[in-house]
Design an enzyme around this catalytic site. Structure first.
Site, PDB file in Angstrom:
ATOM      1  CB  ILE A  25      -0.716   2.244   1.064  1.00 52.79           C
ATOM      2  CG1 ILE A  25      -1.042   0.828   0.595  1.00 52.79           C
ATOM      3  CG2 ILE A  25      -1.577   2.640   2.248  1.00 52.79           C
ATOM      4  CD1 ILE A  25      -0.876  -0.230   1.689  1.00 52.79           C
ATOM      5  CG  ASP A  26       3.753   5.315  -1.049  1.00 55.08           C
ATOM      6  OD1 ASP A  26       2.922   6.007  -1.673  1.00 55.08           O
ATOM      7  OD2 ASP A  26       4.540   5.779  -0.205  1.00 55.08           O
ATOM      8  CE  LYS A  27       6.435  -1.864  -7.571  1.00 51.69           C
ATOM      9  NZ  LYS A  27       7.360  -1.645  -8.710  1.00 51.69           N
TER      10      LYS A  27
END
Length: 355
Positions: free
Chosen positions: A167-169
């Site tokens: 998942i994104d940062k």
């Protein structure tokens, strides 16, 4: 013959969520290059690669081709492409090759579940998942290396095990990590076949109408800004993408929504919600860090500024994760609480818009 047998195990990275993305949608890096000899007879590219990479399965090569990660002379090909003399066959991935081994770092982990086969982690916002793109330390993988340092069977530098999806940062939430190659292969197939159960919670600008719906639109790299993804007309560019959403709490100028992905493109929820006119709150990449609904009063502007400070990232959380245990066959289901920055944000809007 060049021995790629050790490095090619990185193709297991393609048995992950990334398989639902097209190489067109990601910044790709060449990991391997093989040039066909002058005397090369016509041969399917999957068989060609298996011949040159003896420790990689044909099935894994076919999955890589399906993900758009097999190129011939710079163009994506399917596994049935027939290699001819002089063809340059490349394998590309969505991260650079590591120049150094992953170093164990004592970074706290919120472990929701763990056994001998896998573990489920609740990732905080701000933590990069995987080394690469200038982040070669301080990542979730570095934290896992520390956590597993006393496990002689776990090698953080072996891509046959480890993170199964990403998942994104600045997105928080649940991720599953495989401790064995067999577990990663089993879990990777579940993500690829879309049999996992995942639900996200987001705060978006405005109130989507209808309150429950399906967003369908090809997602690909933006032609104007390569750091952004964009929605394109069907069949024109990008890859097919579907997001299901439902408003679970309208709060005046914003809404709390839940989203379920039918596909798994890069930034899919962020891009699709922007596409229908409801960007995620404080999503700097997709315009959600501007006041998009509400009044022009100075008090309201200050209120929104305080909300941006309260949740200083896109308001998106991977709340639920379900899959079949790769060894026991048991249905596993996990749910994590919405993190404090998002709950504080939601509470601020509730007070502004009392029921």
């Amino acid at each position: 013959m060049t021995d790629y047998s050790e490095d090619i195990e990185e193709l297991d990275e393609l048995s992950t969520e990334g398989l639902t993305e097209s190489a067109d949608d990601r910044e790709m890096y060449e990991h391997y290059r093989i040039t066909a000899d002058r005397g090369q007879e016509l041969l399917r590219v999957d068989k060609f690669l298996v011949t040159h990479l003896p420790n990689v399965s044909r099935n894994r090569i076919q999955l890589a081709a399906e993900a758009g990660c097999i190129l011939v002379n710079g163009k994506q090909v399917k596994s049935n492409y027939r290699v001819k003399p002089g063809d340059v066959v490349s394998i590309v991935m969505d991260r650079p090759r590591y120049d150094n081994e992953v170093v164990a770092e004592d970074i706290p982990l919120d472990i929701v579940y763990e056994d001998d086969t896998l573990l489920v982690v609740n990732k905080p916002a701000g933590l990069v998942v995987h080394p690469g793109h200038g982040n070669y330390s301080g990542t979730l993988v570095n934290a896992l290396a520390w956590h597993m340092k006393d496990n002689p069977d776990y090698d953080v530098n072996d891509p046959r095990m480890g993170l199964v999806h990403r998942i994104d940062k600045d997105t928080s939430g649940l991720l599953v990590v495989a401790k064995t190659p067999e577990a990663k292969t089993h879990l990777g197939k579940q993500f690829f076949n879309k049999t996992t159960k995942r639900e996200y919670v987001a705060v978006v600008w405005g109130r989507p109408e209808p309150s429950k719906g399906r967003i369908e639109g090809n997602i690909g790299r933006s032609l104007r800004d390569r750091l952004q993804m964009a929605v394109f007309p069907e069949g024109d560019q990008g890859k097919h993408a579907v997001t299901h959403y439902e408003v679970i709490e309208p709060l005046g100028y914003v809404s709390v929504v839940k989203c379920v992905l039918e596909t798994g493109r890069t930034h899919q929820i962020r891009v699709h919600m922007k596409h229908i006119g409801h960007p995620l709150f404080n999503d700097t990449r997709y315009g959600g860090d501007q006041i998009l609904r509400g009044t022009t009063s100075s008090s309201y502007r200050q209120f929104v500024a305080n909300c941006f400070a309260t949740c200083s990232r896109q308001a998106l959380h991977a709340r639920t994760l379900g899959f079949v245990h790769p060894v026991t066959g048991e249905e596993m289901f996990f749910q994590s609480e919405i993190p404090s920055d998002m709950t504080a944000l939601i509470e601020r809007w509730r007070k502004l818009n009392p029921a």
